[in-house]
Design an enzyme around this catalytic site. Structure first.
Site, mmCIF file in Angstrom:
data_model
loop_
_atom_site.group_PDB
_atom_site.id
_atom_site.type_symbol
_atom_site.label_atom_id
_atom_site.label_comp_id
_atom_site.label_asym_id
_atom_site.label_seq_id
_atom_site.Cartn_x
_atom_site.Cartn_y
_atom_site.Cartn_z
ATOM 1 N N SER A 107 -1.347 1.471 8.882
ATOM 2 C CA SER A 107 -2.174 1.943 7.790
ATOM 3 C C SER A 107 -1.371 1.999 6.489
ATOM 4 O O SER A 107 -0.276 2.556 6.455
ATOM 5 C CB SER A 107 -2.715 3.329 8.146
ATOM 6 N N GLY A 108 -1.900 1.385 5.466
ATOM 7 C CA GLY A 108 -1.217 1.398 4.170
ATOM 8 C C GLY A 108 -0.270 0.234 3.988
ATOM 9 O O GLY A 108 0.409 0.131 2.964
ATOM 10 N N THR A 112 -5.899 -4.722 3.803
ATOM 11 C CA THR A 112 -7.138 -4.917 3.053
ATOM 12 C C THR A 112 -6.864 -5.672 1.753
ATOM 13 O O THR A 112 -7.613 -6.583 1.380
ATOM 14 C CB THR A 112 -7.788 -3.556 2.772
ATOM 15 N N ASN A 157 -2.616 6.483 3.311
ATOM 16 C CA ASN A 157 -3.124 5.454 2.395
ATOM 17 C C ASN A 157 -4.271 6.037 1.583
ATOM 18 O O ASN A 157 -5.205 6.598 2.144
ATOM 19 C CB ASN A 157 -3.592 4.254 3.241
ATOM 20 N N SER A 160 -7.661 4.018 2.633
ATOM 21 C CA SER A 160 -7.519 3.567 4.014
ATOM 22 C C SER A 160 -8.868 3.119 4.584
ATOM 23 O O SER A 160 -9.884 3.807 4.436
ATOM 24 C CB SER A 160 -6.953 4.717 4.842
ATOM 25 N N SER A 161 -8.856 1.945 5.213
ATOM 26 C CA SER A 161 -10.105 1.460 5.828
ATOM 27 C C SER A 161 -10.339 2.273 7.091
ATOM 28 O O SER A 161 -9.507 2.268 7.991
ATOM 29 C CB SER A 161 -9.969 -0.010 6.206
ATOM 30 N N GLY A 385 -4.550 -0.535 11.374
ATOM 31 C CA GLY A 385 -3.234 -0.729 11.976
ATOM 32 C C GLY A 385 -2.907 0.379 12.958
ATOM 33 O O GLY A 385 -3.618 1.385 13.066
ATOM 34 N N GLU A 387 -1.634 3.568 14.515
ATOM 35 C CA GLU A 387 -1.595 4.860 13.837
ATOM 36 C C GLU A 387 -0.935 5.927 14.709
ATOM 37 O O GLU A 387 -1.330 6.105 15.864
ATOM 38 C CB GLU A 387 -3.036 5.315 13.519
HETATM 39 N N1 LIG Z 1 -0.039 -7.013 -2.588
HETATM 40 C C1 LIG Z 1 -0.144 -5.795 -3.122
HETATM 41 N N2 LIG Z 1 0.107 -5.603 -4.419
HETATM 42 C C2 LIG Z 1 0.007 -4.396 -4.979
HETATM 43 N N3 LIG Z 1 -0.322 -3.274 -4.285
HETATM 44 C C3 LIG Z 1 -0.583 -3.403 -2.971
HETATM 45 C C4 LIG Z 1 -0.532 -4.674 -2.324
HETATM 46 N N4 LIG Z 1 -0.848 -4.497 -1.034
HETATM 47 C C5 LIG Z 1 -1.111 -3.173 -0.899
HETATM 48 N N5 LIG Z 1 -0.965 -2.516 -2.059
HETATM 49 C C6 LIG Z 1 -1.125 -1.073 -2.300
HETATM 50 O O1 LIG Z 1 -1.131 -0.430 -1.046
HETATM 51 C C7 LIG Z 1 -2.345 0.279 -0.850
HETATM 52 C C8 LIG Z 1 -2.742 0.197 0.597
HETATM 53 O O2 LIG Z 1 -3.094 -1.077 0.932
HETATM 54 P P1 LIG Z 1 -4.284 -1.415 1.922
HETATM 55 O O3 LIG Z 1 -5.436 -0.534 1.628
HETATM 56 O O4 LIG Z 1 -4.480 -2.844 1.859
HETATM 57 O O5 LIG Z 1 -3.673 -0.988 3.278
HETATM 58 P P2 LIG Z 1 -4.256 -1.250 4.718
HETATM 59 O O6 LIG Z 1 -3.224 -1.978 5.465
HETATM 60 O O7 LIG Z 1 -5.557 -1.866 4.610
HETATM 61 O O8 LIG Z 1 -4.376 0.189 5.281
HETATM 62 P P3 LIG Z 1 -5.452 0.787 6.268
HETATM 63 O O9 LIG Z 1 -5.128 0.331 7.624
HETATM 64 O O10 LIG Z 1 -5.303 2.214 6.090
HETATM 65 O O11 LIG Z 1 -6.750 0.305 5.770
HETATM 66 C C9 LIG Z 1 -3.329 -0.356 -1.776
HETATM 67 O O12 LIG Z 1 -4.308 0.560 -2.176
HETATM 68 C C10 LIG Z 1 -2.470 -0.789 -2.953
HETATM 69 O O13 LIG Z 1 -2.273 0.291 -3.816
HETATM 70 MG MG LIG Z 2 -7.429 -1.354 4.938
#
Ligand SMILES: Nc1ncnc2c1ncn2[C@@H]1O[C@H](COP(=O)(O)OP(=O)(O)OP(=O)(O)O)[C@@H](O)[C@H]1O
Ligand SMILES: [Mg+2]
Length: 1018
Positions: A107-108, A112, A157, A160-161, A385, A387
């Site tokens: 997560s994070g 996404t 996050n 977070s999705s 992811g 957790e």
């Molecule tokens: N390539 C990137 N460039 C800039 N910021 C990023 C990038 N990837 C992620 N982030 C930052 O990290 C945060 C978390 O990313 P994201 O929501 O994609 O995580 P996730 O893997 O989908 O988590 P979860 O499993 O909780 O959904 C985003 O809100 C953004 O602020």
């Molecule tokens: Mg996500």
């Protein structure tokens, strides 16, 4: 900018495969760290993309960057999510095979974000299908909507999705996106009613309260302050510094309209969101007899209105439950706790089902409108992811189970299948050790023995069941499993870090303790029947769709939540297995969401559970690329003259010939039983580059062959047509000729027969012949008619046309004469008349006639000036005049004179003097000789003695003069042509004679006996 990026990109290695110490985890992490320090967040392991969350905006996602990566070979350029996107897209287009990109990480870690970047890349760079011009927008706009309803701030996050998402993007044969479809997995519904400290409910609640205008909030009976709502205060975190709820509200509302939600649908959706908040604020009181009642009356009225249900039915349903025992329905009141949980269950159910409806609705909008064959798909999997929280519950259990399954799939597809493939292909293989997590998956999902089965069983078992009894059942069944521990089963050290209500699973990624509290309830996911009944009657169309009447009527128990999740995961695995996978492995650099911080311990943990080291080892041990002989040969055969255009021998020999021609070294490749394995990407790329360079030539060859074929076909067509025309024409000509010959033969026959019968009467046997002869004569005559009256030729007519011929000849002659006469001019006519007279007088009489008549008769032989003016004045103009010689009657002395003829008389003039006048009336005759001399005599009356006698004259133009004189005097019949001699009257009855003879010399002289002798030429 680009060159700077390329220069900085020389930090570490771009592909872990190029690491010297590829067996060292530390080297791998160091490489990651160094690159991360330079904002180079992407690195490859072969075709797997490792991405580290930068936690800051990087200038590497612009449109120019997209263009930079478009159509460029994967390894030619620095690693990027766009390179992976492009590579997948091109693989889909060239091989026409469905692809999927699996994005994993905790997560994070940025899953996404990565999936959004991929989607953006496709919507910007792919060609646009004119029917689906707005599809790209809708695909992109589905993200903010789903994030608003399905994402929340968690401890790890801020966005977070809280649901799993698999999205298919469908492409048509030209590579334009034409449709999309989303599958959603297990929304974390418990978040609706409860949030851990520092966490938030789903974004939409805050967005509505912050962004919705006053009127909207009034209609929904909401206050702006989130603290007023029980469901939003649990985590004590109403606002986020990183996100503006107000702005996001606008984004979501716009996105809803782009996707195609009607205003009414949006309103109903917001009614539901508001109703959840009102549900949270619905409070219960406890009566004296233990009965429960609702204390917040205004709340329940708003709630009923927003849910579109009857308020008293809702009130009853929230405080009572309906039971069916032995076929009889009973209503029993709920105690305080039961009422609270019924309320929460309703909130979760309403929210959860609305979320599912939302996904369905988006799917309708993205659905493939033009059904065309040959659609290919790229799937994007962005799923929660792994957790590990402080308190892990049912949701974490499901999430981590999902990650186990994905890891299993990853192992399946990359490691095991790779090894197995080498074995089946008979390629020497250095075995790579990897953690096979099948045992953990089995532990969770196995039928009857797995944790999910035991949980279901416990939920369904009659009698007293609770979370603890479930734990005991687990201990009984799974005790001794190497990956399962509970407080009771653990050794002392482990026991210290575990509570009695927990069980621990040793996941491939690490150990996780799960607290069993709430497992049964969450798995049951039960909603009281009477609440369902009330919801079925809602006049909110979304809720009506979500709560189906059949559910209440059939009373069939739906599948337990965990089993539902397990089944949907199975389906997902099938979907993923049917596609060519690509991987993005996301890594979270620190827990503090800070840019520039690289927490090695945290990263090492992720490197371990993402299986990156195994992945790397397999890559290095194995081959970068493999292809079955047929596909390889098919693709690269143009590069070798022996294999191009077709190889007719064995495929393996063909491939071998091809690679030998390309100069592959022995260590660069191996030939298996059905595939070629290429060890280094560079070998493949140089081959691919050679192919790309060769393509124009191939295209040219194809073009020329095609054009040749087309032209040949055209030529053959024309040739066939020509032959058909020719043969038809020749046939026709031959038929005509034959007909002509037949006719000719018949004609000849008729002619011969006619010829034989030609002397007979006109009869059938000779009619043709005779007609023909006549016709021929007439035709011949037409062509050969005499052109002048002097022409005596005339074709000989056949006997039957003799009379006709004579008629025609006469007619023709008359016609010619008539035409001739019409053509004659008056002067010429006069001339002709004179000549005719001359002919009457002299023809065949006088020798000089032919010459004389041949000359033009002039109007006068004397010029005007030659005649004396006095004479002219006396006689008048326009007289015929000619020089003559007058011979004296006696002595025949020649005297030159002019003879002038007037209308009534002629005069002899000697220069100025008129010497003699001869009246025409008095003229007795004119004599000339028959020879060619010019002598003539004018015979005058002799009765009168006063008369001088006849006049003897000589003139060179005697024919002309005599003719004119005879005509003017009207004495044509008085002209006498005498042969030999002319007698004439001298004065008073005496007679003179002129003798004419022929001689060699012209002479006029006095002859014998007083005769005048005229000698003319022979
Ligand atoms: N390539 C990137 N460039 C800039 N910021 C990023 C990038 N990837 C992620 N982030 C930052 O990290 C945060 C978390 O990313 P994201 O929501 O994609 O995580 P996730 O893997 O989908 O988590 P979860 O499993 O909780 O959904 C985003 O809100 C953004 O602020
Ligand atoms: Mg996500």
């Amino acid at each position: 900018m680009e060159s700077a990026l390329t220069a900085r990109d020389r930090v570490g290695v771009q592909d872990f495969v190029l690491l010297e110490k590829y067996n060292s985890e530390a080297a791998l992490i160091e490489n990651l760290r160094r690159r991360f320090g330079e904002n180079l967040i992407y690195t490859y392991i072969g075709s797997v993309l490792v991405s580290v969350n930068p936690y800051k905006e990087l200038e590497m996602y612009s449109k120019q960057q997209m263009e930079r990566y478009r159509g460029v070979s994967f390894y030619e350029i620095s690693p990027h999510i766009y390179a992976l996107s492009d590579n997948t897209y091109r693989a889909m287009r060239t091989e026409r095979k469905d692809q999927c990109i699996m994005i994993s990480g905790e997560s994070g870690a940025g899953k996404t974000e990565a999936s959004k970047k991929i989607l953006l890349y496709y919507t910007v760079t792919c060609p646009i299908n004119e029917h689906m011009a707005t599809l790209g927008d809708r695909l992109l706009q589905s993200n903010p909507v789903l994030e608003a309803f399905g994402n929340a701030k968690t401890f790890r996050n801020d966005n977070s999705s809280r649901f799993g998402k698999y999205m298919d993007v469908q492409f048509d044969f030209r590579g334009a996106p034409v449709g999309g479809h989303i599958l959603n997995y297990l929304l974390e519904k418990s978040r609706v009613v409860h949030q851990n400290h520092g966490e938030r409910n789903f974004h939409i609640f805050y967005q509505l309260l912050d962004g919705g205008d006053d009127d909207l909030l009034t209609t929904l009976a909401l206050e702006r302050n989130p603290q007023s709502y029980n469901y939003l205060v649990k985590g004590n975190c109403p606002r986020l510094s990183s996100v503006s709820d107000k702005n996001n509200w606008k984004v979501v509302m716009k996105a809803l309209s782009v996707i195609g939600f009607t205003e009414e649908e949006v309103q109903k959706l917001l009614d539901i969101i508001a109703s959840v908040l009102h549900l949270g604020n619905t409070q219960f009181g406890e009566g004296e007899e233990g009965e429960t009642y609702i204390t917040t009356e205004t709340q329940i009225t708003h709630l009923a209105k927003l849910l579109g249900v009857d308020v008293s039915a809702l009130r009853d349903a929230l405080t009572h439950k309906k039971l069916t025992a032995k076929g009889e329905e009973m209503i029993s009141p709920l105690n305080f706790e039961q009422a609270m949980s019924a309320r929460d269950a309703l909130a979760k159910a309403v929210y959860g089902r609305t979320f599912t409806w939302l996904v369905e609705k988006i799917n309708q909008s993205l659905a493939l409108k033009v059904h065309g064959k040959g659609c290919t798909v790229i799937g994007l999997l962005d799923i929660y992811g792994f957790e590990v929280l402080q308190h892990n519950s049912f949701e974490q259990f499901c999430i981590n189970y999902c990650n186990e399954k994905l890891q299993q799939l990853f192992i399946e597809l990359t490691l095991r299948s790779e090894q197995e493939e080498y074995e089946t292909e008979g390629i020497a293989w250095e075995t790579v050790q990897y953690i096979d997590n099948k045992i953990i998956c089995d532990l969770i999902e196995e039928k009857h023995k797995g944790i999910i089965s035991i949980l279901d069983e416990e939920c369904l078992r009659p009698g007293e069941t609770c979370d603890v009894s479930f734990l005991e059942k687990l201990e009984d069944t799974l005790g001794g499993h190497p990956h399962f521990v509970t407080h009771k089963l653990a050794n002392g050290k482990t026991r210290r870090v575990m509570s009695r209500e927990e069980f621990r699973l040793l996941h491939y990624a690490g150990e996780v303790n799960y607290n069993v509290n709430g497992f049964l309830d969450k798995n049951n996911d039960l909603l009281n029947r009477n609440l369902k009944e009330v919801m079925c009657q809602s006049d909110n169309q979304i809720l009506c769709h979500c709560f189906r009447r059949e559910e209440v009527i059939h009373q069939k128990r739906p599948e337990m939540a965990a089993t539902q999740f397990k089944n949907s995961l199975m389906k997902l695995m099938e979907i993923l297995m049917s596609k060519e996978p690509s991987y993005v492995r996301c890594i979270k650099p620190n827990d503090a969401k800070q840019p520039g911080r690289f927490d090695e311990v945290l990263v090492r943990h992720q490197v371990k559970y993402l299986g990156l080291m195994e992945n790397l080892r397999v890559r290095r041990a194995g081959f970068a690329y493999r292809r079955c002989f047929e596909a390889f040969l098919q693709r690269y055969k143009p590069l070798c003259p022996e294999t191009w255009p077709n190889w007719h021998g064995r495929l393996a020999d063909g491939v071998s010939t091809l690679v030998n021609h390309l100069g592959y070294k022995a260590e660069e490749y191996k030939l298996g039983r059905s595939k070629i394995f290429i060890r280094f990407p560079k070998t493949l790329f140089s081959t691919e580059d050679a192919l790309q360079a060769k393509k124009p030539e191939i295209a040219l060859t194809l073009q020329t062959s095609w054009r040749g074929y087309r032209e040949r076909a055209k030529y053959q067509r024309i040739r066939r047509a020509v032959i058909t025309i020719q043969s038809a024409w020749r046939g026709m000509k031959a038929r005509r000729r034959a007909k002509r010959r037949r006719q000719a033969a018949e004609l000849i026959r008729k002619l011969i027969k006619g010829f034989i019968y030609r002397h007979e009467e006109y009869c059938p046997e000779n009619e043709y012949f005779l007609d023909h002869v006549r016709c021929s004569f007439l035709k011949n005559l037409r062509k050969n008619l005499p052109k002048s009256v002097l022409d005596q030729n005339w074709p000989t007519p056949p006997p039957s046309l003799v009379e006709t011929s004579d008629h025609l000849r006469r007619l023709h002659m008359r016609n010619m004469v008539m035409k001739y006469c019409r053509r004659v001019q008056p002067e010429w006519k006069k001339q002709m008349m004179q000549k005719v007279i001359a002919s009457e007088i002299f023809k065949d009489q006088k020798d000089s006639y032919p010459q004389g008549v041949g000359r033009l008769f002039l109007d006068s032989r004397l010029e005007r000036e030659q005649i004396n003016l006095k004479v002219v004045q006396t006689l008048g103009n326009d007289k015929y005049g000619v020089s003559v010689v007058k011979y004296d009657r006696r002595g025949f002395k020649p005297r030159p004179r002019q003879l002038l003829l007037t209308n009534t008389f002629a005069v002899l003039v000697e220069r100025t003097k008129i010497k003699q006048r001869v009246d025409y009336t008095a003229l007795r005759g004119i004599s000339v000789s028959s020879l060619s001399d010019g002598m003539f005599v004018l015979h005058m009356p002799n009765e009168d003695n006063k008369q001088k006698g006849d006049v003897v004259l000589h003139c060179d133009h005697v024919i002309e003069l005599v003719t004119k004189l005879a005509m003017m005097a009207g004495k044509v019949n008085y002209v006498n042509v005498s042969p030999g001699s002319i007698r004439f009257v001298l004065a008073r009855g005496k007679e003179g004679i002129i003798d004419f003879v022929r001689g060699s010399e012209l002479k006029v002289a006095k002859g014998k006996r007083g005769h005048l002798l005229v000698v003319s030429l022979f």
